[in-house]
Design a protein around this motif. Structure first.
Motif, PDB file in Angstrom:
ATOM      1  N   HIS A   8      -9.785  40.059  20.606  1.00 59.94           N
ATOM      2  CA  HIS A   8      -8.326  40.162  20.634  1.00 59.94           C
ATOM      3  C   HIS A   8      -7.855  41.274  19.707  1.00 59.94           C
ATOM      4  O   HIS A   8      -8.614  41.759  18.866  1.00 59.94           O
ATOM      5  CB  HIS A   8      -7.646  38.825  20.286  1.00 59.94           C
ATOM      6  CG  HIS A   8      -7.847  38.341  18.872  1.00 59.94           C
ATOM      7  ND1 HIS A   8      -8.810  37.413  18.529  1.00 59.94           N
ATOM      8  CD2 HIS A   8      -7.210  38.656  17.725  1.00 59.94           C
ATOM      9  CE1 HIS A   8      -8.742  37.181  17.226  1.00 59.94           C
ATOM     10  NE2 HIS A   8      -7.777  37.916  16.704  1.00 59.94           N
ATOM     11  N   VAL A   9      -6.601  41.660  19.903  1.00 55.69           N
ATOM     12  CA  VAL A   9      -5.934  42.630  19.042  1.00 55.69           C
ATOM     13  C   VAL A   9      -4.657  41.963  18.578  1.00 55.69           C
ATOM     14  O   VAL A   9      -3.911  41.402  19.392  1.00 55.69           O
ATOM     15  CB  VAL A   9      -5.608  43.933  19.806  1.00 55.69           C
ATOM     16  CG1 VAL A   9      -5.008  44.962  18.870  1.00 55.69           C
ATOM     17  CG2 VAL A   9      -6.855  44.486  20.474  1.00 55.69           C
ATOM     18  N   PHE A  11      -0.934  41.740  16.604  1.00 59.41           N
ATOM     19  CA  PHE A  11       0.294  42.473  16.252  1.00 59.41           C
ATOM     20  C   PHE A  11       1.157  41.564  15.379  1.00 59.41           C
ATOM     21  O   PHE A  11       1.539  40.466  15.800  1.00 59.41           O
ATOM     22  CB  PHE A  11       1.040  42.849  17.543  1.00 59.41           C
ATOM     23  CG  PHE A  11       2.317  43.615  17.325  1.00 59.41           C
ATOM     24  CD1 PHE A  11       2.292  44.937  16.900  1.00 59.41           C
ATOM     25  CD2 PHE A  11       3.560  43.031  17.560  1.00 59.41           C
ATOM     26  CE1 PHE A  11       3.465  45.657  16.712  1.00 59.41           C
ATOM     27  CE2 PHE A  11       4.740  43.740  17.383  1.00 59.41           C
ATOM     28  CZ  PHE A  11       4.689  45.059  16.953  1.00 59.41           C
ATOM     29  N   VAL A  47      -5.431  38.998  28.299  1.00 53.12           N
ATOM     30  CA  VAL A  47      -5.528  40.200  29.140  1.00 53.12           C
ATOM     31  C   VAL A  47      -7.001  40.367  29.488  1.00 53.12           C
ATOM     32  O   VAL A  47      -7.817  40.608  28.604  1.00 53.12           O
ATOM     33  CB  VAL A  47      -5.058  41.469  28.394  1.00 53.12           C
ATOM     34  CG1 VAL A  47      -5.140  42.684  29.323  1.00 53.12           C
ATOM     35  CG2 VAL A  47      -3.650  41.323  27.845  1.00 53.12           C
ATOM     36  N   GLY A  50     -10.095  39.404  27.189  1.00 55.92           N
ATOM     37  CA  GLY A  50      -9.648  39.422  25.800  1.00 55.92           C
ATOM     38  C   GLY A  50      -8.208  38.962  25.727  1.00 55.92           C
ATOM     39  O   GLY A  50      -7.700  38.342  26.665  1.00 55.92           O
ATOM     40  N   SER A  51      -7.551  39.249  24.616  1.00 55.94           N
ATOM     41  CA  SER A  51      -6.146  38.876  24.519  1.00 55.94           C
ATOM     42  C   SER A  51      -5.428  39.710  23.469  1.00 55.94           C
ATOM     43  O   SER A  51      -6.046  40.316  22.594  1.00 55.94           O
ATOM     44  CB  SER A  51      -5.988  37.382  24.196  1.00 55.94           C
ATOM     45  OG  SER A  51      -6.575  37.083  22.965  1.00 55.94           O
ATOM     46  N   VAL A  52      -4.104  39.708  23.605  1.00 52.96           N
ATOM     47  CA  VAL A  52      -3.229  40.173  22.537  1.00 52.96           C
ATOM     48  C   VAL A  52      -2.799  38.924  21.782  1.00 52.96           C
ATOM     49  O   VAL A  52      -2.520  37.893  22.383  1.00 52.96           O
ATOM     50  CB  VAL A  52      -1.995  40.900  23.107  1.00 52.96           C
ATOM     51  CG1 VAL A  52      -1.004  41.243  21.996  1.00 52.96           C
ATOM     52  CG2 VAL A  52      -2.417  42.154  23.863  1.00 52.96           C
TER      53      VAL A  52
END
Lengths: 133, 133
Positions: A8-9, A11, A47, A50-52
């Motif tokens: 994941h990323v 924010f 997404v 993976g994911s945000v």
């Protein structure tokens, strides 16, 4: 240690900025999980494989300290590894500074450890071991 | 418009910080491509079916402006879409502000377009269409 994929990323954003809702409506992503942490609300928007992850500052803590210094901004990248305990041991043996000297439970049955960004050019990196399916 | 996967995550850094070399040696990633742009050197470090991209500020330009304001930091997330021309048209029709009102060539045969972060809660997002194999 091999990084398998971007897990994941994340924010980080202030509460007034409804980043999770905006990203969901603009990009067509679904918020599939919300979890409360120390001074933060974490939301997952998958997404592909993976994911945000959005990290909302809802009180004193690391996310509020981050957003007060940097504003709303990307916070870290998480990579999947097969065995995070092995990965932490290998990094430690090679002199890499860890924030988590031992893996700890993350969300959704994962085991996680953060590398100290002083060892990775200032980039905050999380290693994630996912549970067997 | 459907986001297929995280295509890459970009980290902007000053030239003095050898982020590409540090990330490569600490994480065991390989730098598979280096490309020069306006005031920047872009390097690709694949992870799974995505990659980390480092953006080194080597002269005046958007990366130097970014690092002078924010320091070395994560810069953007790129998502793969099937058809970036369709995606841009759809976003435009929904009132989303684009940096690139038309797709333009990216690296490695891709077509790309950046969304204006004013429309995405301050998060800079790139859409990428990869060429057929």
């Amino acid at each position: 240690m091999e990084l398998r994929r971007i897990h994941h990323v994340a924010f980080a954003h202030e509460s007034a900025n409804e980043a999770h809702a905006i990203l969901s409506s603009v990009l067509g992503l679904e918020i599939t999980a919300t979890e409360a942490g120390a001074g933060l609300l974490e939301r997952i928007l998958p997404v592909g494989d993976g994911s945000v992850q959005t990290l909302e500052a809802v009180g004193p803590g690391i996310i509020e300290r981050f957003t007060s210094r940097r504003g709303d901004a990307l916070h870290h990248i998480a990579f999947e590894v097969d065995d995070v305990t092995d990965a932490v041991r290998e990094l430690h043996d090679r002199g890499v500074e860890m924030i988590d000297s031992e893996p700890r439970p993350g969300g959704d049955g994962t085991l996680v450890a953060f590398i100290n960004p002083s060892s990775t050019a200032g980039l905050l990196i999380e290693l994630v071991q996912v549970p067997p399916r």
